[in-house]
Scaffold this motif. Structure first.
Motif, PDB file in Angstrom:
ATOM      1  N   THR A  77       2.566  57.073  -4.466  1.00 16.90           N
ATOM      2  CA  THR A  77       2.304  55.646  -4.369  1.00 16.90           C
ATOM      3  C   THR A  77       1.349  55.256  -5.486  1.00 16.90           C
ATOM      4  OG1 THR A  77       0.654  56.207  -2.671  1.00 16.90           O
ATOM      5  CG2 THR A  77       2.772  55.381  -1.911  1.00 16.90           C
ATOM      6  N   PHE A  78       1.554  54.074  -6.066  1.00 19.05           N
ATOM      7  CA  PHE A  78       0.680  53.628  -7.150  1.00 19.05           C
ATOM      8  C   PHE A  78       0.490  52.121  -7.058  1.00 19.05           C
ATOM      9  CE2 PHE A  78       5.011  54.201  -8.537  1.00 19.05           C
ATOM     10  CZ  PHE A  78       5.329  53.158  -9.409  1.00 19.05           C
ATOM     11  N   GLY A  79      -0.767  51.686  -7.249  1.00 13.18           N
ATOM     12  CA  GLY A  79      -1.082  50.285  -7.004  1.00 13.18           C
ATOM     13  C   GLY A  79      -0.803  49.931  -5.559  1.00 13.18           C
ATOM     14  N   CYS A  80      -1.072  50.856  -4.653  1.00 12.26           N
ATOM     15  CA  CYS A  80      -0.638  50.763  -3.254  1.00 12.26           C
ATOM     16  C   CYS A  80      -1.644  49.958  -2.421  1.00 12.26           C
ATOM     17  CB  CYS A  80      -0.480  52.171  -2.683  1.00 12.26           C
ATOM     18  SG  CYS A  80       0.025  52.209  -0.960  1.00 12.26           S
ATOM     19  N   ASN A  81      -1.118  49.069  -1.578  1.00 15.70           N
ATOM     20  CA  ASN A  81      -1.974  48.250  -0.724  1.00 15.70           C
ATOM     21  C   ASN A  81      -1.724  48.468   0.765  1.00 15.70           C
ATOM     22  OD1 ASN A  81       0.544  46.496  -0.841  1.00 15.70           O
ATOM     23  ND2 ASN A  81      -0.333  46.051  -2.846  1.00 15.70           N
ATOM     24  N   ILE A  82      -1.307  49.663   1.143  1.00 16.02           N
ATOM     25  CA  ILE A  82      -1.098  49.986   2.552  1.00 16.02           C
ATOM     26  C   ILE A  82      -2.319  49.664   3.417  1.00 16.02           C
ATOM     27  CG2 ILE A  82      -0.916  51.971   4.128  1.00 16.02           C
ATOM     28  CD1 ILE A  82       1.308  53.062   2.407  1.00 16.02           C
ATOM     29  N   PRO A  83      -3.561  49.956   2.943  1.00 17.59           N
ATOM     30  CA  PRO A  83      -4.715  49.658   3.818  1.00 17.59           C
ATOM     31  C   PRO A  83      -4.767  48.218   4.304  1.00 17.59           C
ATOM     32  CG  PRO A  83      -5.419  51.060   2.025  1.00 17.59           C
ATOM     33  CD  PRO A  83      -3.996  50.659   1.720  1.00 17.59           C
ATOM     34  N   LEU A  84      -4.299  47.258   3.508  1.00 15.19           N
ATOM     35  CA  LEU A  84      -4.368  45.856   3.899  1.00 15.19           C
ATOM     36  C   LEU A  84      -3.471  45.534   5.088  1.00 15.19           C
ATOM     37  CD1 LEU A  84      -4.344  44.143   0.377  1.00 15.19           C
ATOM     38  CD2 LEU A  84      -6.307  44.888   1.742  1.00 15.19           C
ATOM     39  N   PHE A  85      -2.511  46.419   5.375  1.00 16.45           N
ATOM     40  CA  PHE A  85      -1.578  46.181   6.476  1.00 16.45           C
ATOM     41  C   PHE A  85      -1.926  46.989   7.718  1.00 16.45           C
ATOM     42  CE2 PHE A  85       0.600  45.262   2.520  1.00 16.45           C
ATOM     43  CZ  PHE A  85       1.190  44.040   2.776  1.00 16.45           C
ATOM     44  N   THR A  86      -3.066  47.662   7.699  1.00 16.87           N
ATOM     45  CA  THR A  86      -3.427  48.527   8.829  1.00 16.87           C
ATOM     46  C   THR A  86      -4.426  47.894   9.783  1.00 16.87           C
ATOM     47  OG1 THR A  86      -5.274  49.581   7.638  1.00 16.87           O
ATOM     48  CG2 THR A  86      -3.082  50.568   7.383  1.00 16.87           C
ATOM     49  N   PHE A  87      -5.005  46.756   9.397  1.00 18.63           N
ATOM     50  CA  PHE A  87      -6.106  46.211  10.187  1.00 18.63           C
ATOM     51  C   PHE A  87      -5.663  45.695  11.551  1.00 18.63           C
ATOM     52  CE2 PHE A  87      -7.687  45.168   5.715  1.00 18.63           C
ATOM     53  CZ  PHE A  87      -8.324  46.396   5.602  1.00 18.63           C
TER      54      PHE A  87
END
Length: 279
Positions: free
Chosen positions: A170-180
Motif C-alpha cells: 500500500t502506498f499513500g494509504c489512508n486506511i486509518p481514516l476509515f477505522t474510527f
C-alpha cells in the motif's frame, strides 16, 4: 508465469485509456519501471491494472457541469474536492443490495482479477499494489471474500478467492481514516491460506508513505495492524519541487526509489516461488 501483480489506483479522475496489453494509463509507467528493474525476471511476472474510476467519475463530472451557471467561487478547488472527496464518500456500503456503488467498484476489481487469472494458474502467488483509497477498497474486497471462504480448506480456485495473496504493498494509504467508526478495529487475514511454506515465509504487507503526503499514513500505529503489516516505510517521492509538498501524493508511480523498493520485494518472492517448486 510464477507471480501475478495487480495494481489498483486511488482517488481522483483516471482515464480509461489502455495500451496494447490492456493496461490502464495510471499503471503503465509503474509496470514499465518494474519490468526494467526486474530484468530477465520480468518474464516470470504477469501484470494487470485494476480500474474502478468509471463507477464514480461520470457522476462527479456531471455534477460539476451543473455548477457552471451557479455563483460559486474557487471553482478549481471545488473540482479537486469533488473529484477526490467524492470518491471516498461515494464508495461506501449503503445497503445489502447488490446494485450499490460499493458492489460496482468491487465488481471492477473482480473483472480485473479475472483478466489476470486468465494469464496465470490457480495457485499463482498474488501481489497487489494499492494506491491511496485503493488500499481501503482492496482491504474491503478481501474482507468480503474471506467471509465467503472456508478457513480450513483451499477453494477450487484459490487465486480468485484471494487465498494466494502473498504480497500487499500500500502506498499513500489512508486506511486509518476509515477505522474510527469501529471498535475494535480488525484487519484482513494475511497472507492467504493456500501458499507453499517457502512463499508464506516471505509474504509481506508493506506500507509506504511520503512524509509530506497528507493522505498517506503509517498503519502499524493501529494496534491490530501490527500483526499483519510488516513495515511502515517513510519514503519521499517525486521531483525535488514536489516531494516536500502535498503534491507528493500523486508522485509514487514514477519515483525510481519506490520502483526499486517494489522490484526488490518481487525478486524476493520469485526466489521463494522457485524454491517452492524445486523438488
Amino acid at each position: 508465469m510464477k507471480l501475478a501483480v495487480a495494481i489498483i489506483h486511488g482517488i481522483g479522475t483516471q482515464t480509461d485509456s489502455r495500451d496494447t496489453e490492456g493496461q490502464h494509463a495510471f499503471a503503465q509507467s509503474l509496470i514499465a519501471g518494474l519490468r526494467q528493474r526486474l530484468g530477465a525476471d520480468a518474464e516470470q511476472v504477469a501484470f494487470q491494472s485494476l480500474y474502478w474510476a468509471s463507477v464514480l467519475d461520470k457522476r462527479q463530472l456531471a455534477f460539476l457541469e451543473q455548477l457552471r451557471d451557479q455563483p460559486v467561487r474557487w471553482r478549481w478547488l471545488r473540482r479537486i474536492v469533488t473529484l477526490f472527496l467524492g470518491d471516498a464518500s461515494g464508495y461506501r456500503k449503503v445497503s445489502q443490495a447488490y446494485d450499490t456503488t460499493y458492489e460496482e467498484v468491487h465488481q471492477c476489481l473482480r473483472s480485473g482479477l479475472n483478466a489476470l487469472r486468465a494469464k496465470v494458474a490457480a495457485d499463482t502467488p498474488l501481489v497487489v499494489l494499492a494506491h491511496s483509497l485503493g488500499g481501503h477498497i482492496f482491504s474491503n474486497f478481501v474482507w468480503d471474500q474471506q467471509r465467503i471462504n472456508k478457513a480450513e480448506q483451499c477453494p477450487l480456485d484459490p487465486f480468485l478467492a484471494l487465498e494466494t495473496l502473498s504480497g500487499l504493498i500500500t502506498f499513500g494509504c489512508n486506511i486509518p481514516l476509515f477505522t474510527f467508526a469501529y471498535d475494535p478495529v480488525v484487519p484482513i487475514r494475511f497472507p492467504g491460506h493456500c501458499l507453499p511454506q517457502a512463499v508464506t515465509e516471505q509474504a509481506r504487507w508493506l506500507n509506504l508513505y511520503a512524509p509530506a503526503d497528507p493522505l498517506g499514513y503509517p498503519l502499524r500505529p493501529l494496534p491490530s495492524y501490527k500483526a499483519v503489516v510488516a513495515e511502515d516505510r517513510a519514503m519521499p517521492v517525486g521531483p525535488w519541487y514536489k516531494r516536500h509538498t502535498p503534491l507528493s501524493h500523486l508522485e509514487y508511480w514514477d519515483d525510481r526509489h519506490f520502483q526499486r523498493y517494489i522490484a526488490r520485494y518481487l525478486h524476493q518472492l520469485l526466489s521463494a516461488c522457485n524454491s517452492a517448486k524445486t523438488p
